[in-house]
Design an enzyme around this catalytic site. Structure first.
Site, PDB file in Angstrom:
ATOM      1  N   ASP A  89      70.976  39.668   8.593  1.00  0.00           N
ATOM      2  CA  ASP A  89      72.003  40.474   9.253  1.00  0.00           C
ATOM      3  C   ASP A  89      71.445  41.257  10.426  1.00  0.00           C
ATOM      4  O   ASP A  89      72.159  42.041  11.052  1.00  0.00           O
ATOM      5  CB  ASP A  89      72.620  41.443   8.242  1.00  0.00           C
ATOM      6  CG  ASP A  89      71.580  42.350   7.595  1.00  0.00           C
ATOM      7  OD1 ASP A  89      70.505  41.841   7.216  1.00  0.00           O
ATOM      8  OD2 ASP A  89      71.827  43.556   7.454  1.00  0.00           O
ATOM      9  N   HIS A  90      70.168  41.043  10.761  1.00  0.00           N
ATOM     10  CA  HIS A  90      69.486  41.858  11.761  1.00  0.00           C
ATOM     11  C   HIS A  90      70.054  41.701  13.163  1.00  0.00           C
ATOM     12  O   HIS A  90      69.913  42.598  13.998  1.00  0.00           O
ATOM     13  CB  HIS A  90      68.001  41.502  11.778  1.00  0.00           C
ATOM     14  CG  HIS A  90      67.322  41.642  10.451  1.00  0.00           C
ATOM     15  ND1 HIS A  90      67.649  40.868   9.362  1.00  0.00           N
ATOM     16  CD2 HIS A  90      66.333  42.468  10.038  1.00  0.00           C
ATOM     17  CE1 HIS A  90      66.892  41.215   8.339  1.00  0.00           C
ATOM     18  NE2 HIS A  90      66.087  42.179   8.720  1.00  0.00           N
ATOM     19  N   GLY A  91      70.672  40.545  13.445  1.00  0.00           N
ATOM     20  CA  GLY A  91      71.207  40.316  14.783  1.00  0.00           C
ATOM     21  C   GLY A  91      72.249  41.334  15.177  1.00  0.00           C
ATOM     22  O   GLY A  91      72.373  41.687  16.359  1.00  0.00           O
ATOM     23  N   TYR A 113      69.429  53.690   1.053  1.00  0.00           N
ATOM     24  CA  TYR A 113      68.207  54.312   1.560  1.00  0.00           C
ATOM     25  C   TYR A 113      68.464  55.790   1.838  1.00  0.00           C
ATOM     26  O   TYR A 113      69.620  56.213   1.979  1.00  0.00           O
ATOM     27  CB  TYR A 113      67.740  53.631   2.846  1.00  0.00           C
ATOM     28  CG  TYR A 113      67.624  52.128   2.735  1.00  0.00           C
ATOM     29  CD1 TYR A 113      66.665  51.548   1.926  1.00  0.00           C
ATOM     30  CD2 TYR A 113      68.479  51.295   3.457  1.00  0.00           C
ATOM     31  CE1 TYR A 113      66.563  50.170   1.821  1.00  0.00           C
ATOM     32  CE2 TYR A 113      68.387  49.916   3.349  1.00  0.00           C
ATOM     33  CZ  TYR A 113      67.425  49.358   2.532  1.00  0.00           C
ATOM     34  OH  TYR A 113      67.338  48.000   2.429  1.00  0.00           O
ATOM     35  N   ARG A 151      67.927  58.441   4.618  1.00  0.00           N
ATOM     36  CA  ARG A 151      67.592  58.561   6.034  1.00  0.00           C
ATOM     37  C   ARG A 151      68.423  59.658   6.657  1.00  0.00           C
ATOM     38  O   ARG A 151      69.605  59.471   6.948  1.00  0.00           O
ATOM     39  CB  ARG A 151      67.840  57.227   6.756  1.00  0.00           C
ATOM     40  CG  ARG A 151      66.935  56.110   6.265  1.00  0.00           C
ATOM     41  CD  ARG A 151      67.306  54.760   6.816  1.00  0.00           C
ATOM     42  NE  ARG A 151      66.394  53.729   6.332  1.00  0.00           N
ATOM     43  CZ  ARG A 151      66.564  52.425   6.497  1.00  0.00           C
ATOM     44  NH1 ARG A 151      67.633  51.983   7.142  1.00  0.00           N
ATOM     45  NH2 ARG A 151      65.698  51.559   6.014  1.00  0.00           N
ATOM     46  N   LYS A 154      69.686  47.595  -4.062  1.00  0.00           N
ATOM     47  CA  LYS A 154      68.509  47.312  -3.240  1.00  0.00           C
ATOM     48  C   LYS A 154      67.957  48.624  -2.710  1.00  0.00           C
ATOM     49  O   LYS A 154      68.680  49.396  -2.069  1.00  0.00           O
ATOM     50  CB  LYS A 154      68.885  46.394  -2.072  1.00  0.00           C
ATOM     51  CG  LYS A 154      67.782  46.202  -1.027  1.00  0.00           C
ATOM     52  CD  LYS A 154      68.257  45.285   0.085  1.00  0.00           C
ATOM     53  CE  LYS A 154      67.252  45.172   1.215  1.00  0.00           C
ATOM     54  NZ  LYS A 154      67.681  44.234   2.273  1.00  0.00           N
ATOM     55  N   GLY A 160      62.161  44.981   2.097  1.00  0.00           N
ATOM     56  CA  GLY A 160      60.865  44.641   2.668  1.00  0.00           C
ATOM     57  C   GLY A 160      60.293  45.699   3.582  1.00  0.00           C
ATOM     58  O   GLY A 160      59.084  45.784   3.778  1.00  0.00           O
ATOM     59  N   GLY A 161      61.179  46.524   4.163  1.00  0.00           N
ATOM     60  CA  GLY A 161      60.704  47.529   5.104  1.00  0.00           C
ATOM     61  C   GLY A 161      60.215  46.900   6.389  1.00  0.00           C
ATOM     62  O   GLY A 161      60.561  45.757   6.716  1.00  0.00           O
ATOM     63  N   GLY A 196      64.009  40.446   4.623  1.00  0.00           N
ATOM     64  CA  GLY A 196      64.317  39.659   5.802  1.00  0.00           C
ATOM     65  C   GLY A 196      63.121  39.333   6.667  1.00  0.00           C
ATOM     66  O   GLY A 196      62.552  38.246   6.590  1.00  0.00           O
ATOM     67  N   ARG A 197      62.707  40.279   7.518  1.00  0.00           N
ATOM     68  CA  ARG A 197      61.685  39.992   8.529  1.00  0.00           C
ATOM     69  C   ARG A 197      60.366  39.515   7.958  1.00  0.00           C
ATOM     70  O   ARG A 197      59.702  38.652   8.548  1.00  0.00           O
ATOM     71  CB  ARG A 197      61.459  41.242   9.388  1.00  0.00           C
ATOM     72  CG  ARG A 197      62.563  41.510  10.387  1.00  0.00           C
ATOM     73  CD  ARG A 197      62.437  42.888  10.995  1.00  0.00           C
ATOM     74  NE  ARG A 197      62.636  43.929  10.001  1.00  0.00           N
ATOM     75  CZ  ARG A 197      62.647  45.231  10.259  1.00  0.00           C
ATOM     76  NH1 ARG A 197      62.433  45.647  11.494  1.00  0.00           N
ATOM     77  NH2 ARG A 197      62.852  46.111   9.305  1.00  0.00           N
TER      78      ARG A 197
END
Length: 265
Positions: A26-28, A146, A148, A177, A202-203, A230-231
């Site tokens: 989903d990073h895009g 998370y 933040r 997650k 994954g961070g 993901g990355r």
């Protein structure tokens, strides 16, 4: 549990181990077409070849990643988003619905919640409403939670991570997650306080494959149910081999040395 949820969860979890390997793509939406996910169909194909259990995408990219051939893979449609160009990038708003995901053939949906953000109340409300819709339709919900915000000193602090996981659980998530706390002893306190599966994020991209595999291995020994990363997966130099190794670690309890040998062979 609603039988529809149970059936769909078995499409994103290995029914024999009760664990999963999810690869978010989903990073895009957040940062643009970064390395590894420029071509979604090719990216998904690599993940499938490696043997992951599910991919996670925004609704518009489902058509781009659909291969119409080869082995099937679980589909999780992400419902919330923001971009790095926003003055409030941690404020995740809903951009899709549970019904959208059903129409796309999804096996689950995911939502993102950042505790401590100025707009935390809105995100809590959104996630709660999505959970209600998921119960109505028998759709599993994964909550990415998370910490933040201006009052958050360390988002990896075990007490903070445990709070994140508990919020996701109490809102009605079927899978939570969260960040990994850094060691099995503290992470076990996170998993012990949840009655639903907990998977690790994954961070930032890691420089060491061993470090990544060790994190996954240790999270499992602490009661974790797998990973949603993901990355550190789709940007790896050997994506297929890495996913194959992760599958051995997650579903067959392979040790880190042997898993690393599979990646570097």
């Amino acid at each position: 549990m609603h039988i529809g949820k149970a059936i769909r969860l078995e499409r994103i979890f290995n029914r024999d181990t009760g664990r999963t390997i999810v690869v978010p793509m989903d990073h895009g939406m957040t940062v643009g077409p970064i390395e590894g996910i420029e071509d979604m169909r090719e990216a998904v194909s690599r993940i499938v070849e490696g043997g992951a259990n599910a991919v996670l995408e925004h609704k518009g990219n489902v058509r781009c990643g659909h291969r119409a051939k080869g082995r099937d893979i679980g589909l999780i449609v992400h419902l919330s988003a923001s971009t790095c160009m926003s003055p409030r990038p941690n404020y995740k708003g809903l951009v899709a619905s549970v019904e959208d995901a059903i129409c796309l053939g999804a096996d689950a949906v995911s939502v993102h919640l950042n505790l401590g953000d100025d707009n935390e109340t809105d995100m809590l409300r959104d996630v709660g409403r999505v959970a209600t819709e998921c119960n109505r339709w028998g759709m599993p919900m994964l909550a990415m939670v998370y910490a933040r915000g201006p009052k958050v000193g360390n988002e990896y602090d075990p007490k903070v991570v445990a709070h994140c996981a508990r919020v996701g659980t109490e809102l009605g998530a079927d899978v939570v997650k969260v960040n990994y706390t850094g060691d099995p002893e503290t992470f076990s306190k996170v998993t012990d306080a949840c009655c639903v599966p907990v998977v690790i994020a994954g961070g930032p991209k890691m420089n060491s494959t061993r470090e990544f595999l060790q994190m996954v291995h240790d999270s499992l020994t602490a009661g974790g149910a797998g990973l949603s990363v993901g990355r550190n997966v789709f940007q790896h130099a050997e994506v297929v081999r890495l996913v194959q190794a992760l599958s051995k670690v997650v579903h067959e309890d392979l040790d880190v040395d042997d898993a690393l040998a599979l990646v570097e062979k």
